[in-house]
Design a protein around this motif. Sequence first.
Motif, PDB file in Angstrom:
ATOM      1  N   ARG A 387       0.843  -1.194   0.000  1.00 11.62           N
ATOM      2  CA  ARG A 387       0.000   0.000   0.000  1.00 11.62           C
ATOM      3  C   ARG A 387       0.875   1.240   0.000  1.00 11.62           C
ATOM      4  N   ALA A 391      -3.468   5.468   0.222  1.00 13.87           N
ATOM      5  CA  ALA A 391      -4.487   4.432   0.397  1.00 13.87           C
ATOM      6  C   ALA A 391      -4.774   4.181   1.867  1.00 13.87           C
ATOM      7  N   SER A 393      -4.624   6.495   4.236  1.00 10.08           N
ATOM      8  CA  SER A 393      -5.268   7.673   4.813  1.00 10.08           C
ATOM      9  C   SER A 393      -6.774   7.591   4.616  1.00 10.08           C
ATOM     10  N   ASP A 394      -7.512   8.270   5.516  1.00 11.45           N
ATOM     11  CA  ASP A 394      -8.963   8.344   5.364  1.00 11.45           C
ATOM     12  C   ASP A 394      -9.294   9.055   4.061  1.00 11.45           C
ATOM     13  N   GLU A 395     -10.404   8.685   3.426  1.00 13.86           N
ATOM     14  CA  GLU A 395     -10.734   9.186   2.092  1.00 13.86           C
ATOM     15  C   GLU A 395     -10.754  10.709   2.038  1.00 13.86           C
ATOM     16  N   GLY A 396     -11.269  11.329   3.085  1.00 19.78           N
ATOM     17  CA  GLY A 396     -11.345  12.790   3.085  1.00 19.78           C
ATOM     18  C   GLY A 396     -10.015  13.480   3.318  1.00 19.78           C
ATOM     19  N   GLU A 397      -8.974  12.716   3.672  1.00 16.26           N
ATOM     20  CA  GLU A 397      -7.668  13.299   3.997  1.00 16.26           C
ATOM     21  C   GLU A 397      -6.659  13.144   2.858  1.00 16.26           C
ATOM     22  N   ARG A 398      -6.993  12.362   1.823  1.00 11.12           N
ATOM     23  CA  ARG A 398      -5.967  11.971   0.853  1.00 11.12           C
ATOM     24  C   ARG A 398      -5.391  13.149   0.075  1.00 11.12           C
ATOM     25  N   GLU A 399      -6.224  14.081  -0.350  1.00 14.13           N
ATOM     26  CA  GLU A 399      -5.716  15.215  -1.109  1.00 14.13           C
ATOM     27  C   GLU A 399      -4.803  16.081  -0.252  1.00 14.13           C
ATOM     28  N   ARG A 425      -7.172   5.206   8.164  1.00 14.10           N
ATOM     29  CA  ARG A 425      -8.221   4.196   8.246  1.00 14.10           C
ATOM     30  C   ARG A 425      -7.552   2.857   8.570  1.00 14.10           C
TER      31      ARG A 425
END
Length: 641
Positions: A387, A391, A393-399, A425
Amino acid sequence: MHQKDDTTRPPDADDRLEAGAPRRRYRLATPLSLAIALGCIAAVAGLWLVTLQRVAFEREQAVASAMQSNANLAIAFEQQVVRTLKAAEQVAAFVREQYLQQGTDINLRDWVARGVIREPMFTIISVVNEQGDIVSSSQETGAVNYSDRSFFQALQRSERDELFVSEPVLGRVSGQWRIPMALRIVREGGRFGGVVVMSVDPTNFTDFYRQADLGAQGLLELTGLDGVVRGRKSGGKVSFGADARSLPWFQRQAAAPEDDLIDAHGAVDGVPRILSYRSMVGHPLMVTVGSAFSEVLEPVMQRRAGYLALAAGASVALLCFGALLIVVLARQRAVADALASSEGLFRATFHQAATGIAHITPEGRILRANDKFCRMLGYSLQELRQRDLFALSDEGEREAVRRFLAQRLVAHSPVLSPEMEKAYRRKDGGLLWVYEALGLVKDAQGRPDFLVVVTQDISAHKELETRLSHDALHDALTGLPNRVMFNDRFARVLESARRYGRRAAVLYVDLDGFKSVNDQWGHAAGDQLLQQVARRLEDCVRAEDTVARLGGDEFGIVLAAIDQVEDCEVVADKVLSAMAQPFVLDSAVAQVSASVGAGLYPRHGSDAEALLAQADAAMYAAKQAGKNRFSTDTTPSPLAE
């Protein structure tokens, strides 16, 4: 300090003939013997040079590894102190806000008893007025005045809204040495209104010593930039309040906010140490972590004795037998042992760290991770290598993580600092909040090689932050929004109604006969009835509407958008019908009713204050007209009872 052993091997003296004896000439220095002698001498010299270089190299590597380990621990220690100060500042800000709303009626001891403030180190909290007198405290204090304390005088002069961390003082409430942490109270017009002060045991700042492997003579220190030590643990001994201005690292921090150094003279207690220090961002404090020089070099010195003995034996073997192969094999064994020792030292430093550490490529792919990092996320090392950081990181944190990584790749300073609060996550689907710092490691050409990720679990801190935010905006008994949140939502509804030309309304609900329930069955039954009333009122409105408890047995309802005035009457009719149903309590069955008044926008006004006043007056008109009814004007308009 490099040490050098000189080995002198004088050549044999020329044969001298005894006096009177016949003189004979021997050619001992044949080309072959000379070649062998020169070869042995060259081999011995080379062997000793390599041995001494190996000893010096391992010594430098041990010092460098200790400095890197201490630098990582200093980062982790700084993060712990930063989290402690932020938690303290949030608790103090919450207490200050409640004090400004409630005045001296604030009951801090009740908050501690009910678990609103749960952190043990913050349970001694006091509110001090502008004269320096304690007006409320979480402990019994008596008449105590803090006007002569440095934290009170500093905040009295300052206009900055930030936590002040004082030097250790003898507490007037606890009777023990404490570190006061205070936040300024500001009245209307910006005038000084006192302070909120929390007394913290200095040893709380040195508890990190137990988590870090600093050896028996290690040093952990938190010092203010005023030169006073807030907490220090050296060799297992805890102290505080000492003057740090003469210490080398304190004198150096003004020019270099973070650095490594060797304290050869042992400025604290006579123990020479390898030190790393950091000035904390946003706070006039610095942290220092050190390990004893003798403990760091002990394995190196043990190997040095073995290396020297091996070199001496190999030299004797070379001179006696000329066996160059033995020297080569000895050197190979020494190099293999040294490499294994260096690898073991790296693994011990990497895997025994108290924080999660991972090495990632500039693209975010995970190269390696320590045991702590794997346990925090619930993955094995093999799973993590499949990974990348995004991947995980939480979806809302990736950017945000991508931007954070890009910034570190172009940063000029490789120094790690607590730069980002983010969410991972976990493998089991749970959310893990961490403080994360990225440090860039470059190759010999100055290009990015890999990055070091240092993470610290702050999930408990985030939970406390969420709980304090909820308690500040909700009624503790019913769970409904309180008056603060009610006013905010009403203001937003009116702003939307004005913008889009819509109608809105506010209902004021007061229970009829609630006092008799309290008088007949007690306040516990009354509290239970209020909780049931709250649930029934929520069932009477839409999801976009707001039901709040305004105080006592009074409730408010904001209707976000109504098409016609009759819609308000429909909701009021639902409220009257819901309140008319019996309430089944633990100890009895109670019967109450409600009087409801309404303020309609824009008929009765255009601002929240006027509409609330209209709804309140209409509610009283409904009570005067016989209760259990609804009114939009001062003259009640009865509904079916």
